[in-house]
Scaffold this motif. Sequence first.
Motif, PDB file in Angstrom:
ATOM      1  N   TYR A  43       0.784  -1.139  -0.127  1.00  0.00           N
ATOM      2  CA  TYR A  43       0.169   0.035  -0.038  1.00  0.00           C
ATOM      3  C   TYR A  43       0.922   1.377   0.187  1.00  0.00           C
ATOM      4  CZ  TYR A  43      -4.188  -2.976   0.962  1.00  0.00           C
ATOM      5  OH  TYR A  43      -5.010  -3.752   0.744  1.00  0.00           O
TER       6      TYR A  43
ATOM      7  N   THR B 270      -6.781  -1.763   4.272  1.00  0.00           N
ATOM      8  CA  THR B 270      -6.887  -1.156   3.178  1.00  0.00           C
ATOM      9  C   THR B 270      -7.126   0.264   3.267  1.00  0.00           C
ATOM     10  OG1 THR B 270      -7.491  -3.121   1.646  1.00  0.00           O
ATOM     11  CG2 THR B 270      -7.941  -1.153   0.927  1.00  0.00           C
TER      12      THR B 270
ATOM     13  N   HIS C 125      -4.818   3.680   2.894  1.00  0.00           N
ATOM     14  CA  HIS C 125      -4.909   4.798   2.011  1.00  0.00           C
ATOM     15  C   HIS C 125      -5.229   6.112   2.720  1.00  0.00           C
ATOM     16  CE1 HIS C 125      -5.474   1.487  -1.204  1.00  0.00           C
ATOM     17  NE2 HIS C 125      -5.989   2.493  -1.971  1.00  0.00           N
TER      18      HIS C 125
END
Length: 250
Positions: free
Chosen positions: A93, A201, A205
């Motif tokens: 990520y 996730t 982000h």
Amino acid sequence: MARILIVEDDAPIAILLADHLRKVGHVVRIVGNGLEAIVLYRAERADLVILDVMIPGANGYDVCRALRAEQGRQPIVLMLTARVTEEDAILGYKVGADDYVRKPFGVRELLARIKALLRFERRDHDSQKLRAEDDAEALTLGPMRLDPAGRHAQIGSRQVDLTPMEFDMLICFARRAGEVLSREQLLSDVWGYTDSSYALTVDSHVTRVRRKLASAGLAPEVIGTVPGVGYVLSIDALGTSAPPASQKQA
């Protein structure tokens, strides 16, 4: 239909995925080397890149960094890996992956994830029809201006380069400025997922969006953390009032 680049040196896996994706109408290219993948992407572009981490030439992390350094429209990046630690996922990520799937995976699950990710490409394409309504659709909060039709973000006069997922997350926050959003709500609204196990996730982000907004001049706390609940776009940190109720609709 989307243009999909599969970067995978395990030929049976790559061919299996390509066959399934072509059956539903996508245009698919396969490459098994990281350096060759970068060259091919620059020549042909792609809407979505399915990127294995352990590939020859340049590993998946380096390829993802290279893709994110490209100017212009950014591809959606879905990383595949046999590594299982949380640190590996965080690194994926950090370098710019939009989603992360561990091997071995079920083909149905992966295809469902790809379908969800490609919603953003369809939305981006359809938004071209809304150009005439650009001003009506734009959302301004303090120094931040978001253009859903053109999918642009600005802080003052500075452009903020966001991936498709990052932009949709920021729009989600902006339309609900001052409202605490849970990870589950963000997963549903931005990714279309209902499985809360993908909370990492969201966290990754949020970290990336915070960093990019801070680089453009906003305070780091513009997206605040509410422990045990979720995140909130701070109206005070933006120096503005809440958007009208009509703009708060997702």
